[in-house]
Design a protein around this motif. Structure first.
Motif, short mmCIF file in Angstrom:
data_model
loop_
_atom_site.label_atom_id
_atom_site.label_comp_id
_atom_site.label_asym_id
_atom_site.label_seq_id
_atom_site.Cartn_x
_atom_site.Cartn_y
_atom_site.Cartn_z
N PRO A 283 -9.61 14.04 11.93
CA PRO A 283 -9.09 15.36 12.30
C PRO A 283 -7.57 15.43 12.17
O PRO A 283 -6.87 14.41 12.26
N LEU A 284 -7.08 16.63 11.96
CA LEU A 284 -5.65 16.83 11.72
C LEU A 284 -4.80 16.30 12.88
O LEU A 284 -3.73 15.73 12.65
N ALA A 285 -5.26 16.47 14.10
CA ALA A 285 -4.51 15.98 15.25
C ALA A 285 -4.36 14.46 15.21
O ALA A 285 -3.32 13.92 15.62
N GLU A 286 -5.37 13.76 14.70
CA GLU A 286 -5.31 12.30 14.60
C GLU A 286 -4.37 11.87 13.48
O GLU A 286 -3.65 10.87 13.58
N GLU B 62 -1.78 13.52 12.58
CA GLU B 62 -0.44 13.75 13.10
C GLU B 62 0.03 12.60 13.98
O GLU B 62 1.22 12.26 14.01
N LYS B 63 -0.89 11.97 14.69
CA LYS B 63 -0.53 10.81 15.51
C LYS B 63 0.02 9.68 14.63
O LYS B 63 0.99 9.01 14.98
N ARG C 105 3.55 10.75 13.34
CA ARG C 105 4.55 10.68 14.41
C ARG C 105 4.91 9.24 14.74
O ARG C 105 6.05 8.94 15.10
N LEU D 149 1.26 20.34 7.65
CA LEU D 149 2.21 19.45 8.31
C LEU D 149 3.41 19.10 7.43
O LEU D 149 4.36 18.47 7.89
#
Length: 355
Positions: free
Chosen positions: A161-164, A166-167, A170, A194
Motif C-alpha cells: 500500500p502507498l502508506a507503506e 511512504e514509510k 521517509r 509522492l
C-alpha cells in the motif's frame, strides 16, 4: 587462466522467460498482454515513412516524452524514456547507486536487480520477505546506498500500500528510492503522487504489460527534473540514440488512447479474479495478486511436476527453482478468457487423475 582473463567482467546473467517457437500454444510464462496494442499503434505503423529511417531518431524522444507527461499530468522535464523498463532501471543503477554502502531490495523479487548490482560492482543486500511474501517497510530502516523494489512485487504479485511505501521513503531521505511499477496498472495505487513530496523518489513504469508493447521495448521513469537531468546526462554519455523512430511513433500512439488502455486492463483484472476463484476451488494457495499474473502452488503437487505437465500440453507458465521456498510455486500470466478456461480445465483433469 590467461592473464587477460583476470580483467574480464563476469556475471551470472539474467534468464528471461522461454519464448517457444511452436504454434498453437497457450503462453502464460512472460507476463505479456493477451490483447493487441491500441488501434492507433497499427495506424502509426501503416503510415511509417521508411525513407525517414535513413535519419537518426530524436535523441530527446520529444513526442513520446510529451505523451507520457500529458497522460500522467506532469511536466516533460520530469520524464525519462528508455528501451524498456530494464534499460531505464539499468541507467538508474548506473547513475544513482555509486555508494560503498549496499543497496537494498527484496530476496524474492525481479531477478535482474542482483545481476545489475554484480555487473556494476554495486554492493547489495537482499531483504527477506515475510512468510506471506510481503515487503516489511521497517526492514529498510538501515544504513544503505539506495533502495529498489517492484510494486506489485514480482514474481509474487503482492501489492505494498502507498502508506507503506511512504514509510520506506521517509526512512531513507539521503538515498535514491526506486519504485518499479511494471504491473501497477492491474489494480494497484501508483507512487506517482509522492513525486512532488519526496525529491529522492523515482517511479518506473513500462509499455510492455498494460499497453501491449513488449515487442517494442518502451519504459520510462518519472521523478523531479533534477534527477531526470542526471539520468539524461548518463544516457547521452552512453548512447545518444537509444530509441528508434518507429518505436517512438508507436509509443506515442499507444499513450494517447486512454479508453483502450482502461478497457484492456479491465478485461485482464476481471479474468484474473475469475482465475483466482477457480484455482481456489482446486486447492491452490496464492496471495491476492494485483498484477497480470498469479503466483500459486498446490499443497499436494510439486511445482516442477505441474510445470512439466502443463508444458507437455503446450501450456507454458514460469517456474523459479530458487530460492528454495518458492520451488513449488508457478507464476501464471493472465491470458484471454478462453486461454484461462483451457488452463483451468487441464488442471482440473490432471488433479483428478492424480488422486
Amino acid at each position: 587462466m590467461k592473464n587477460w582473463e583476470k580483467n574480464i567482467r563476469k556475471v551470472v546473467p539474467y534468464v528471461p522467460g522461454e519464448q517457444p517457437k511452436q504454434k498453437n500454444i497457450i503462453k502464460l510464462n512472460t507476463n505479456e498482454n493477451p490483447y493487441p496494442p491500441a488501434p492507433g499503434v497499427r495506424e502509426a505503423l501503416l503510415h511509417t515513412n521508411t525513407d525517414d529511417l535513413r535519419l537518426y531518431p530524436d535523441p530527446a524522444v520529444t513526442d513520446l516524452v510529451k505523451g507520457i507527461a500529458d497522460f500522467y499530468q506532469v511536466d516533460s522535464s520530469q520524464v525519462f524514456v528508455g528501451v524498456g523498463s530494464d534499460d531505464v532501471l539499468a541507467m538508474l543503477f548506473l547513475t544513482f547507486f555509486n555508494s560503498d554502502k549496499p543497496i537494498l531490495f527484496p530476496d524474492i523479487t525481479y531477478s535482474f536487480y542482483d545481476v545489475w548490482a554484480q555487473m556494476l560492482r554495486i554492493p547489495y543486500e537482499q531483504i527477506p520477505l515475510d512468510e506471506r511474501f510481503h515487503i516489511v517497510p521497517s526492514d529498510y530502516k538501515k544504513e544503505n546506498g539506495g533502495v529498489v523494489f517492484p510494486n506489485p512485487n514480482a514474481p509474487t504479485g503482492e501489492l505494498l500500500p502507498l502508506a507503506e511505501i511512504e514509510k520506506i521513503i521517509r526512512a531513507n531521505p539521503d538515498v535514491i528510492v526506486i519504485v518499479d511499477e511494471a504491473y501497477i496498472d492491474f489494480g494497484g495505487e501508483s507512487a506517482l503522487p509522492l513525486i512532488d513530496k519526496y525529491d529522492n523518489l523515482v517511479v518506473v513504469q513500462t509499455f510492455s504489460k498494460s499497453r501491449s508493447l513488449a515487442g517494442s521495448r518502451i519504459g520510462f521513469a518519472i521523478s523531479n527534473p533534477t534527477l531526470i537531468r542526471y539520468l539524461n546526462d548518463v544516457k547521452y554519455s552512453y548512447n545518444s540514440y537509444t530509441m528508434d523512430r518507429i518505436t517512438i511513433a508507436l509509443g506515442t500512439a499507444a499513450i494517447r488512447d486512454r479508453a483502450y488502455f482502461e478497457e484492456t486492463t479491465g478485461k485482464i483484472i476481471k479474468t484474473r479474479e475469475w482465475t483466482k476463484e477457480q484455482l481456489k476451488k482446486l486447492g491452490f494457495a496464492f496471495g491476492d495478486s494485483k498484477s497480470n499474473f498469479i503466483f500459486a502452488k498446490h499443497p499436494d503437487v510439486p511445482g516442477p511436476e505441474l510445470f512439466e505437465a502443463l508444458k507437455a500440453e503446450n501450456i507454458f507458465v514460469r517456474h523459479f527453482s530458487r530460492p528454495e521456498r518458492i520451488n513449488d510455486y508457478l507464476r501464471i500470466t493472465i491470458g484471454t478468457d478462453e486461454q484461462m478456461e483451457t488452463f483451468i480445465a487441464f488442471l482440473t483433469n490432471y488433479l483428478a487423475e492424480r488422486k
